[in-house]
Design a protein around this motif. Sequence first.
Motif, PDB file in Angstrom:
ATOM      1  N   ASP A 150     103.723  87.109  -0.684  1.00  0.00           N
ATOM      2  CA  ASP A 150     103.925  88.853   0.054  1.00  0.00           C
ATOM      3  C   ASP A 150     103.124  88.902   0.773  1.00  0.00           C
ATOM      4  O   ASP A 150     103.350  89.742   1.000  1.00  0.00           O
ATOM      5  CB  ASP A 150     104.572  89.135  -1.224  1.00  0.00           C
ATOM      6  N   ASP A 152     101.515  89.928   3.953  1.00  0.00           N
ATOM      7  CA  ASP A 152     101.668  90.622   5.305  1.00  0.00           C
ATOM      8  C   ASP A 152     101.764  89.566   6.312  1.00  0.00           C
ATOM      9  O   ASP A 152     101.011  89.869   7.240  1.00  0.00           O
ATOM     10  CB  ASP A 152     101.695  91.855   5.335  1.00  0.00           C
ATOM     11  N   TYR A 153     102.577  89.379   7.478  1.00  0.00           N
ATOM     12  CA  TYR A 153     102.204  88.954   8.780  1.00  0.00           C
ATOM     13  C   TYR A 153     101.952  89.173   9.528  1.00  0.00           C
ATOM     14  O   TYR A 153     102.217  89.107  10.963  1.00  0.00           O
ATOM     15  CB  TYR A 153     103.024  87.049   8.877  1.00  0.00           C
ATOM     16  N   ARG A 154     102.444  91.155   9.722  1.00  0.00           N
ATOM     17  CA  ARG A 154     102.209  91.777  11.092  1.00  0.00           C
ATOM     18  C   ARG A 154     101.032  91.432  11.159  1.00  0.00           C
ATOM     19  O   ARG A 154     100.180  91.429  10.404  1.00  0.00           O
ATOM     20  CB  ARG A 154     102.758  92.916  10.358  1.00  0.00           C
ATOM     21  N   GLU A 178     110.275  80.283   2.796  1.00  0.00           N
ATOM     22  CA  GLU A 178     110.007  81.265   2.860  1.00  0.00           C
ATOM     23  C   GLU A 178     109.567  82.031   3.460  1.00  0.00           C
ATOM     24  O   GLU A 178     109.639  82.830   3.940  1.00  0.00           O
ATOM     25  CB  GLU A 178     110.403  81.666   1.747  1.00  0.00           C
ATOM     26  N   ALA A 179     108.189  81.634   3.461  1.00  0.00           N
ATOM     27  CA  ALA A 179     107.427  81.845   4.499  1.00  0.00           C
ATOM     28  C   ALA A 179     107.545  81.696   5.734  1.00  0.00           C
ATOM     29  O   ALA A 179     107.085  82.939   6.464  1.00  0.00           O
ATOM     30  CB  ALA A 179     105.696  80.457   4.101  1.00  0.00           C
ATOM     31  N   ILE A 181     110.209  82.359   6.873  1.00  0.00           N
ATOM     32  CA  ILE A 181     110.847  83.406   7.137  1.00  0.00           C
ATOM     33  C   ILE A 181     110.364  84.518   7.274  1.00  0.00           C
ATOM     34  O   ILE A 181     110.975  85.431   8.001  1.00  0.00           O
ATOM     35  CB  ILE A 181     112.088  83.069   5.809  1.00  0.00           C
ATOM     36  N   ARG A 182     109.544  84.823   6.288  1.00  0.00           N
ATOM     37  CA  ARG A 182     108.919  85.915   6.420  1.00  0.00           C
ATOM     38  C   ARG A 182     107.753  86.185   7.174  1.00  0.00           C
ATOM     39  O   ARG A 182     107.463  87.420   8.272  1.00  0.00           O
ATOM     40  CB  ARG A 182     107.965  85.976   4.933  1.00  0.00           C
ATOM     41  N   ILE A 183     107.084  85.085   7.940  1.00  0.00           N
ATOM     42  CA  ILE A 183     106.698  85.392   9.727  1.00  0.00           C
ATOM     43  C   ILE A 183     107.703  86.040  10.231  1.00  0.00           C
ATOM     44  O   ILE A 183     107.814  86.332  11.556  1.00  0.00           O
ATOM     45  CB  ILE A 183     105.981  83.939   9.871  1.00  0.00           C
ATOM     46  N   GLU A 185     110.816  87.324  10.079  1.00  0.00           N
ATOM     47  CA  GLU A 185     110.982  88.575   9.411  1.00  0.00           C
ATOM     48  C   GLU A 185     109.856  89.801  10.478  1.00  0.00           C
ATOM     49  O   GLU A 185     109.732  91.053  11.110  1.00  0.00           O
ATOM     50  CB  GLU A 185     111.260  88.623   8.161  1.00  0.00           C
ATOM     51  N   ALA A 186     108.465  89.675  10.028  1.00  0.00           N
ATOM     52  CA  ALA A 186     107.167  90.496  10.704  1.00  0.00           C
ATOM     53  C   ALA A 186     106.852  90.745  12.114  1.00  0.00           C
ATOM     54  O   ALA A 186     106.697  91.208  12.093  1.00  0.00           O
ATOM     55  CB  ALA A 186     106.365  90.021   9.112  1.00  0.00           C
ATOM     56  N   THR A 187     106.697  89.125  12.335  1.00  0.00           N
ATOM     57  CA  THR A 187     106.865  89.020  14.003  1.00  0.00           C
ATOM     58  C   THR A 187     107.882  88.226  14.700  1.00  0.00           C
ATOM     59  O   THR A 187     109.006  88.194  14.057  1.00  0.00           O
ATOM     60  CB  THR A 187     105.824  87.747  14.286  1.00  0.00           C
TER      61      THR A 187
END
Length: 233
Positions: A150, A152-154, A178-179, A181-183, A185-187
């Motif tokens: 989890d 936080d890539y912001r 998943e990673a 996608i998280r990147i 979504e955050a950036t």
Amino acid sequence: MPDQGGSRQNVTFPSNGRTAHGYLARPPQGVGPGLVVVQEWWGLTSQVADTADRFAAEGFTVLAPDLFGGATTHDPAEAARLKRELPVEQAVEDLSGAVGFLLSLDGVVGDAVGAVGFCMGGGFALMLAARAGDAVAAVVPFYGLPPDPDFDYRGLTAHVLGHFGELDGSIPMAAVDEAAIRIGEATDVRPEIHFYPAGHAFMNDENLLGGYDALQARTAWRRTLTFLWGHLG
């Protein structure tokens, strides 16, 4: 067993009020973009130094920080212990110090560096890019993700090129997806991810885990050089 070659330290640099160590390799022409190379869990071994030298031969000024403070090993159990006992925040601080040190060197061109990491170092390279922001313009994780799924890539603004093995039992393809996608979504970053018909550590020609694949390694190497020069050159 300990690595009889020992750590390949040849330089010190400041890091958050302490002194960190690493291996520095300069390009033949003396000038070029800066690049941080982040070790696997074996430590700052001769293989890491050789990788830094390969990047330097391609025109980069390369710093490989020693995250284990001089310890190296060829034993997986010992490597797992070293990784487990490494304070994550200290490692990211040392890597951040490496970025600042590179950018302060004569002969390093540009106002941002690249970061390439392998295995454990792949995850740390991504964490560094999120911490350093615009000071890291390109990041290349090889079969490695942050230990926290989890994370936080912001803060990450770097272009991302990822290399992962389809047969890697330690990092499932779903975790990589998943990673990514998280990147996203955050950036504003959309990672470029490549999967190879190989297992873990397919770039490491010491082949300590039996996963080295010369063909896939050559392909990933060419892609990495093209990517780094495209964003740092």
